[in-house]
Scaffold this motif. Structure first.
Motif, short mmCIF file in Angstrom:
data_model
loop_
_atom_site.label_atom_id
_atom_site.label_comp_id
_atom_site.label_asym_id
_atom_site.label_seq_id
_atom_site.Cartn_x
_atom_site.Cartn_y
_atom_site.Cartn_z
N LYS A 494 0.92 -1.20 -0.07
CA LYS A 494 0.05 0.21 0.08
C LYS A 494 1.00 1.25 -0.08
O LYS A 494 0.43 2.39 -0.56
CB LYS A 494 -0.81 0.03 1.15
CG LYS A 494 -1.85 -1.20 1.17
CD LYS A 494 -2.85 -1.19 2.41
CE LYS A 494 -3.87 -2.20 2.42
NZ LYS A 494 -4.66 -2.21 3.72
N LYS A 495 1.90 1.36 1.08
CA LYS A 495 2.85 2.42 0.82
C LYS A 495 4.29 2.14 0.70
O LYS A 495 4.63 1.14 1.38
CB LYS A 495 2.27 3.33 2.15
CG LYS A 495 0.98 3.73 2.30
CD LYS A 495 0.78 4.50 3.80
CE LYS A 495 -0.57 5.14 3.85
NZ LYS A 495 -1.07 5.51 5.07
N CYS A 505 13.47 7.39 -7.77
CA CYS A 505 12.49 8.68 -8.48
C CYS A 505 12.42 8.67 -10.11
O CYS A 505 12.30 9.71 -10.58
CB CYS A 505 12.89 9.88 -7.88
SG CYS A 505 12.61 10.21 -5.97
N ASN A 510 8.34 5.64 -10.77
CA ASN A 510 7.10 6.57 -10.32
C ASN A 510 5.81 5.70 -11.24
O ASN A 510 4.64 5.76 -10.84
CB ASN A 510 7.22 7.81 -10.74
CG ASN A 510 8.19 8.36 -9.67
OD1 ASN A 510 8.50 8.03 -8.82
ND2 ASN A 510 8.98 9.61 -10.29
N GLY A 511 6.01 5.69 -12.48
CA GLY A 511 4.90 5.17 -13.35
C GLY A 511 4.50 3.77 -12.85
O GLY A 511 3.09 3.47 -12.66
N CYS A 513 4.67 2.78 -9.72
CA CYS A 513 3.80 2.75 -8.45
C CYS A 513 2.49 3.30 -8.64
O CYS A 513 1.31 3.13 -7.88
CB CYS A 513 4.47 3.78 -7.39
SG CYS A 513 5.87 3.02 -6.82
N LYS A 514 2.43 4.36 -9.51
CA LYS A 514 0.92 4.78 -10.00
C LYS A 514 -0.06 3.80 -10.39
O LYS A 514 -1.21 4.02 -10.22
CB LYS A 514 1.35 6.19 -11.04
CG LYS A 514 1.91 7.12 -10.35
CD LYS A 514 1.85 8.37 -11.41
CE LYS A 514 2.85 9.55 -10.85
NZ LYS A 514 2.77 10.72 -11.73
N LYS A 515 0.61 2.92 -11.45
CA LYS A 515 -0.09 1.85 -12.07
C LYS A 515 -0.79 0.96 -10.92
O LYS A 515 -2.02 0.44 -11.08
CB LYS A 515 0.61 1.28 -13.30
CG LYS A 515 -0.16 0.20 -13.68
CD LYS A 515 0.84 -0.51 -14.80
CE LYS A 515 0.04 -1.67 -15.53
NZ LYS A 515 1.00 -2.41 -16.39
N GLU A 516 0.05 0.65 -10.01
CA GLU A 516 -0.14 -0.39 -9.13
C GLU A 516 -0.98 0.32 -7.78
O GLU A 516 -1.51 -0.37 -6.94
CB GLU A 516 0.99 -1.02 -8.45
CG GLU A 516 1.56 -1.81 -9.78
CD GLU A 516 0.73 -3.08 -9.91
OE1 GLU A 516 0.20 -3.46 -9.09
OE2 GLU A 516 1.02 -3.49 -11.21
N GLY A 517 -1.27 1.78 -7.89
CA GLY A 517 -1.88 2.25 -6.75
C GLY A 517 -0.79 2.26 -5.38
O GLY A 517 -1.68 2.19 -4.28
N ALA A 519 1.27 4.34 -2.60
CA ALA A 519 1.25 5.59 -2.33
C ALA A 519 2.90 5.83 -2.24
O ALA A 519 3.45 4.90 -1.20
CB ALA A 519 0.48 6.05 -0.97
N ARG A 520 3.55 7.15 -2.44
CA ARG A 520 5.06 7.21 -2.33
C ARG A 520 5.10 8.28 -1.16
O ARG A 520 4.40 9.19 -0.75
CB ARG A 520 5.66 7.65 -3.70
CG ARG A 520 5.45 7.02 -4.74
CD ARG A 520 6.35 5.65 -4.61
NE ARG A 520 7.66 5.98 -3.99
CZ ARG A 520 8.60 6.28 -4.96
NH1 ARG A 520 8.30 6.10 -6.30
NH2 ARG A 520 9.90 6.43 -4.64
#
Length: 690
Positions: A494-495, A505, A510-511, A513-517, A519-520
């Motif tokens: 999750k995080k 970074c 980053n892409g 993490c956004k695709k898998e949901g 949180a950074r």
């Protein structure tokens, strides 16, 4: 065409079938009827009785070469027995036939048999017979060159001397050419009666004796006559005496020990009924004259002795066989001659070799207590961790879990005063993940890695470590790790908290993490304390690595193996943030296993199969625990290769630096291991540990 009549007796079941078969085969081939032999393999006829079969097997059990039989007759008889066994459907392979034939030869063939058995990797009957024929031909040639007729004349002259022959002068003149001294070339005496040779021996023995000690002719070189002979200190010497009267191995040379435990072990009586104190026991490395090395164990340290003694009774009790013959003593262990001794002029057998002083330890070594041994097995765990595992009964009946002073921990874990840490507040596995990249290291691992990626679960405090050659591999390893742990736990990451390094970074990271949901959470530049959990774990890992490398003596190029092993052990060590539970217990819900843990860098013997007469184990150094495999990762010293084996015997009292010396450890290993990939990646096979 000339016809020849061949008479072969009819086979009636009573005569020799093997001989009859050979004659019949030769006849058919000679008459051009060899195709008649293609009908199948020859067998004993159906009329053969059980008595005939038993007779063949009884002959096979008595294959020894009897006295007076020539080697040709013995070979023919052996081949006949082989054919008889084939007739009753007992087939031996070529190597077994060769070994059985060699063991059937008489004792004066021992040197020939040893040369073939231990000098080759494989044997066939053809090779044995060829070597045996060459030996016999050379022996006959040597006898012919030595002039057997002249020797016969000399023997005949001795008989004529006894009968008072009239031709005594002529016979002596013929044999006198052979009878001369090889030292001074005189024809008046032989070498054994040469006064020049005796003078040289006396001068040599006089120079060897000490200036303040003289030995009388009736003394026995260090042994006195007594009813019960234990030992005597008559003469000082560093040679090792093979003694059948002493009760255990003894020496007065403290520097010869490679491992010595100083303690009071009572007294030992000498031949003059005088008692000497036994001040310790340890192991001594002996180097034989043939270049091999053996380890003599349980040697008593008796400073008042003047001789080093090897107890024949102790060796026999340990299952060895001692043979004295022709001035040589052989100590046989299994099928191997362990070491030999030679009989001296005073009828005392001395070892063919001596102690290795350059391998002796400078510091007397005391064995570790059980608590210290477990402390090393667990990668130099803290005292609090030892107490907690002791409460859980991991160590069995350990009376005292106090570690005491550990210099390795002081050298490897010295640090500044810490600020404190927060307890965990995460409720589920994989809810909060911490990651950090350590490196680059000045020392490249043997696989070429300079970095390691550490990933830590906030709830269980379990840590994963991946060795990397470059920073760009961090993204690939994280994706592999995420897929694996989510399959195992059926939960989602999750995080993710990291620093602002480019490896975390990048656009790909980053892409993803956004695709898998995911949180950074990133730290403020210049404040690594915000990612303190994994930063502190990196420090703990390196503390363990320094301690393990320092204790084992392995070079720094093995830090990759050490850091993966440290992570394995940390996951099985109690954590104060988990109320003294272990990360592996919180992660899997089961307590970890500890019975398979061993000291990092300790000596290990891995079982191998490399021939019937070859050693069954090879020396290795223990490196760690491969993930997903119930075995041990070892570094084989013989050919510098990493192996994984389950059949391993450990000697945890000896580590790598004890084998070659702490000063030479890094130089010796680094020279031969450059560019070799040995460390394993934990992400390849990760499963819940056994």
């Amino acid at each position: 065409m000339v016809s020849t009549k061949f008479e072969i007796e009819k086979f009636d079941g009573k005569n020799d079938f093997s001989l009859w078969r050979v004659k019949m085969r030769a006849l058919l081939v000679h008459q051009g009827l060899a195709e008649a032999l293609a009908g199948g393999e020859a067998r004993v006829p159906e009329g053969a009785t059980e008595a005939q079969r038993k007779e063949i097997t009884d002959k096979w059990k008595e294959t020894g070469m009897s006295a007076g039989k020539s080697i040709e007759d013995h070979t023919d008889e052996f081949n006949k027995l082989i054919l008889d066994l084939e007739n009753i459907e007992i087939v031996l392979d070529e190597e077994d036939q060769a070994i059985i034939f060699l063991t059937s030869l008489p004792q004066h063939y021992d040197h020939f048999v040893d040369t073939l058995l231990y000098g080759r990797e494989s044997l066939t009957m053809e090779e044995v017979l060829s070597a045996l024929n060459s030996r016999e031909l050379k022996k006959r040639s040597d006898l012919k060159d030595e002039g057997g007729e002249g020797l016969f004349v000399r023997g005949r002259a001795d008989q004529r001397d006894q009968r008072g022959s009239k031709n005594r002068g002529a016979t002596r003149s013929r044999s006198r050419y052979r009878r001369r001294c090889y030292v001074c070339q005189s024809e008046k005496h032989l070498k054994r009666d040469c006064p020049e040779l005796k003078k040289r021996k006396n001068d040599f023995n006089g120079n060897k004796q000490s200036s303040n000690y003289t030995q009388s002719d009736d003394q026995s070189d260090g042994y006195d006559s007594c009813e019960v002979l234990m030992a005597t200190d008559a003469i000082s010497g560093e040679g090792w005496v093979l003694d059948s009267g002493c009760s255990f191995h003894m020496t007065f040379l403290k520097d010869s020990f490679c491992d010595l435990e100083m303690k009071d072990m009572g007294t030992v009586k000498l031949g003059d009924d005088r008692a000497c104190k036994v001040l310790g026991v340890g192991d001594v490395m002996l180097k034989l004259n043939n270049g091999s090395e053996v380890k003599l164990q349980s040697v008593r340290y008796v400073p008042d002795l003047k001789r080093c003694l090897i107890s024949m009774g102790t060796l026999e009790k340990e299952g060895m066989y001692v043979c004295f013959k022709d001035g040589k003593a052989k100590v046989i262990k299994g099928s191997m001659v362990w070491f030999t001794g030679s009989r001296k002029g005073n009828n005392i057998y001395m070892l063919d070799g001596g102690a290795i002083f350059d391998k002796a330890l400078n510091v007397v070594k005391v064995n570790d207590t059980p608590a210290q041994l477990w402390h090393k097995r667990l990668g130099h765990i803290s005292q609090h961790g030892m107490k907690e595992l002791d409460k859980q009964g991991v160590f069995g009946n350990l009376s005292n879990c106090e570690i005491g002073f550990c210099e390795t921990c002081i050298l490897g874990k010295a640090h500044k005063v810490w600020f404190g840490r927060n307890t965990t507040k995460t409720k589920g596995l994989l809810d909060y993940i911490h990651a950090d990249l350590w490196g680059p290291s000045r020392q490249i691992t043997l696989g070429g890695a300079r970095y390691f990626l550490s990933i830590m679960d906030d709830r269980s405090r379990r840590v994963w470590v991946y060795l990397l050659k470059c920073k760009s591999e961090a993204f690939v390893r994280f994706v592999e790790w995420k897929t694996l742990v989510e399959k195992q736990t059926e939960r989602k990451v999750k995080k993710l908290r990291t620093d602002n390094g480019l490896e975390f970074c990048s656009a790909d990271f980053n892409g993803f993490c956004k695709k898998e949901g995911i949180a950074r959470h990133l730290t403020v530049p210049g404040t690594p304390q915000q990612n303190g959990l994994v930063e502190r774990m990196n420090r703990t890992l390196l503390d363990r690595v320094r301690c393990m490398l320092q204790n084992s003596g392995l070079p720094r190029s093995f830090w990759g193996e050490a850091v993966t092993t440290a992570a394995y052990l940390i996951n099985r060590s109690p954590s104060s943030a988990l109320n003294k539970m272990t990360p592996i217990e919180v992660w899997s819900g089961k307590k970890g296993s500890y019975h398979h843990l061993r000291v990092f860098g300790s000596l290990a013997y891995a079982q191998v199969s490399q021939g019937k007469l070859e050693p069954r184990a090879q020396k290795c150094v223990f490196l760690g625990y491969p993930e997903g495999i119930k075995g041990y990762r070892l570094w084989r010293l013989e050919n510098s290769k990493a192996i994984v084996s389950r059949d391993v015997t450990f000697n945890e009292d000896i580590v790598y630096k004890d084998l070659i010396g702490s000063d030479k450890a890094e130089d010796e290993l680094s020279k031969s291991h450059s560019g070799v990939h040995i460390e394993f990646r934990m992400n390849e096979k990760i499963s819940i540990p056994f």
